[in-house]
Design an enzyme around this catalytic site. Structure first.
Site, short mmCIF file in Angstrom:
data_model
loop_
_atom_site.label_atom_id
_atom_site.label_comp_id
_atom_site.label_asym_id
_atom_site.label_seq_id
_atom_site.Cartn_x
_atom_site.Cartn_y
_atom_site.Cartn_z
N GLY A 1 63.09 28.71 121.64
CA GLY A 1 64.05 27.63 121.84
C GLY A 1 64.22 26.79 120.58
CB CYS B 1 63.61 23.24 128.70
SG CYS B 1 61.90 22.91 128.22
CG ASN C 1 63.73 27.88 131.91
OD1 ASN C 1 62.51 28.01 131.74
ND2 ASN C 1 64.52 27.36 130.98
#
Lengths: 259, 303
Positions: B46, B130, B192
């Site tokens: 990321g 996230c 995720n």
């Protein structure tokens, strides 16, 4: 250094006191070069609560028998399962991982190797390599009681050995940083591995006495190869670095530990 | 040998097996263990426009069949990536895809613009999911309005393939998937990590410095498969499935549930060659079932 994934066969599992075992592993191929301070990642397949590999420091490499030694302390399900391995079992390892201790170029150097608990494990291989390089190391090992002292005869093969126990059951009573040998000998560098409070005490002692010092850290890891960024330690400049790739060995001047 | 190649937007993948952001570094960390160019794609760590140090240690807690992480997008920033990392990875013969994150619409856009300049990065994965950052991240991914806003803004500046990574920490993932499809996303990747927590009972303290973290690994797989299946029925854009994939069989579950491609994540830590095993296993499966192209199997559940 190139890293390998190897299936290794357990040749011996020697129980050491209650809480430790010494695993000896061999491979079909000649083991790659491994440096003192480096570690391996062991896959644990037979424990339902264990998912990740276990990082274990290299205790010793026996070139004659093509064996890698791992000293394992039973801490949780993963390490307990490893200690149940039997001769003939296959363990899958990633190796060699991480950096290594700095070996002095000058044979006249007097290094002190301080280990505490299972942190004595990498000190044996470091001592063996120093010895091979013509340098006589001094070992100072600390433990809670006599029962937690491991491989003493093996250490004596490679250098001078001093011991402290917290309860005084063997060697001098107290902590490694209080041992009398520190007053008697001027060491050129200190290497240490063990519980963090011990390593911090050693690091601050070394810093105050102006002795170069390298510590080997044991932060919990997932990947062991610098991909997940879980095992970070803070540097003096407040950056997070991976213990698995930038370490596990750090010069104490790089870390944020010093008082 | 079956045909394993698939397409995601303008991306041509040699096979549907890729590796998930945050679990595979920049690919090169794994190059000693396998031929990484055999993968269909590699999603790199990321990346944000500014460097980030991430969260304090401890950032990881193992769980049965998985782990919690709270890394918090530690990375050296998009400029450092472009100058120092991109030259090292640009010639790897697979799709190198950058996972783009931000703390505001502006920083997502800035980061996507910077990555768009890099010729050999054919796609981005927009991370609106996230769970480990205080600002941005999942905050955008848990409402349709937030997801739409960031995807719309990035779409304006990013002409190549844009994949949007979705959070499972929502009531209905299909609503978010529809919202980002409507704003021009080329694909969605899901899931995720799931928000979780672990406690050290001896110390009576949370294990993670951030208290909560993202759960991943085989323990989340059934949830991920379910969400892929639901999303497959809700959108027309291709889906990239991830969440606990360890074997070819896991990968096949996702493909049959509707995924065009898959990512291997946490399991890379257990077996760094997992990607290769999955590619070989998918190939054998297709041959065994007389399937000429794996595309025949996408969403091909018998009811």
């Amino acid at each position: 250094m190139k890293k390998y994934m190897l299936d290794m066969k357990v040749t011996a599992n020697c129980p050491l006191h209650n809480n430790y075992c010494l695993l000896k592993l061999t491979a079909d191929q000649t083991l790659p070069e491994m440096l003192p301070g480096q570690f391996v990642q062991v896959r644990v397949d037979r424990s339902p609560t264990t998912f990740l590999r276990r990082p274990i420091s290299i205790n010793y490499v026996d070139r004659e028998t093509n064996e890698l030694w791992l000293l394992v302390q039973k801490i949780g399900d993963g390490t307990r399962t490893m200690c149940e391995s039997r001769p003939g079992d296959i363990l899958n390892l990633l190796l060699p991982l991480g950096n290594s201790f700095t070996i002095p170029a000058d044979k006249g150097q007097k290094p002190l190797l301080i280990g505490g608990g299972v942190g004595t494990a990498p000190m044996l291989y470091l001592g063996a390599v120093l010895n091979e390089a013509g340098i006589t190391p001094t070992f100072l090992l600390g433990a809670r009681t006599e029962k937690d002292l491991l491989q003493l005869e093996k250490f004596e093969q490679f250098g001078d050995l001093f011991v402290t126990t917290e309860d005084g059951s063997f060697g001098e009573k107290g902590f490694v940083t209080n041992h009398s040998v520190l007053q008697q000998v001027a060491f050129d560098q200190i290497y240490t591995c063990g519980p963090k409070p011990m390593m911090m005490a050693v690091a601050n002692y070394a810093h105050q006495s102006g002795t170069a010092c390298e510590v080997s850290l044991e932060n919990t890891m997932a990947c062991g190869i610098g991909a997940c960024l879980c095992c970070v330690e803070k540097t003096k400049e407040e950056h997070h670095v991976c213990v698995c790739t930038e370490g596990p060995v750090f010069n104490i001047e790089k870390l944020s530990w010093l008082n | 040998m079956a045909e394993l190649n698939v397409n995601i937007g303008k991306l041509a993948l040699k096979n549907p097996v890729m590796t998930a952001s945050g679990t595979f570094g920049y690919g090169i960390e794994y190059a000693d263990f396998m031929d990484i160019s055999r993968l269909g794609g590699i999603f790199v760590k990321g990346t944000t426009i500014q460097p980030r140090e991430g969260n304090a240690y401890p950032r990881m807690a193992e769980t049965p069949s998985g782990m919690l992480n709270a890394v918090g997008l530690q990375n050296k920033g998009a400029h450092y990536f472009a100058e120092h990392i991109y030259p090292e990875i640009k010639d790897i013969d697979t799709n190198m895809i950058v996972n783009v994150s931000g703390s505001s619409i502006e920083t997502y856009v800035e980061c996507a613009e910077k990555i768009a300049e890099l010729d050999q990065i054919p796609a981005i994965e927009l991370n609106i999911s996230c769970p480990n950052v205080k600002q941005g991240g999942m905050a955008f991914g848990v409402t349709c309005a937030g997801a739409s806003e960031v995807v719309k803004a990035v779409r304006k500046v990013y002409p190549k393939t844009m994949i949007v990574k979705l959070s499972p920490n929502v009531t209905d993932i299909t609503e978010i998937a529809r919202a980002v499809e409507a704003e021009g996303a080329d694909s969605v990747s899901l899931i995720n990590t799931m928000l979780g927590m672990a406690v050290d009972v001896e110390k009576r303290k949370p294990i993670l410095s951030t208290v909560t973290g993202g759960l991943s690994g085989p323990c989340v797989k059934p949830i991920a498969v379910r969400m892929v299946w639901q999303t497959y029925k809700a959108v027309k854009i291709p889906i990239i499935g991830l969440g606990g994939i360890a074997t070819w069989k896991d990968a096949m579950e996702f493909i049959l549930a509707g995924a065009t491609a898959i990512q291997i994540g946490t399991y890379n830590f257990v077996d760094p060659t997992a990607g290769i095993q999955v590619i070989d296993g998918l190939n054998e499966y297709c041959d065994r079932h007389g399937v000429k192209s794996i595309t025949e199997l996408i969403g091909a559940l018998h009811h």
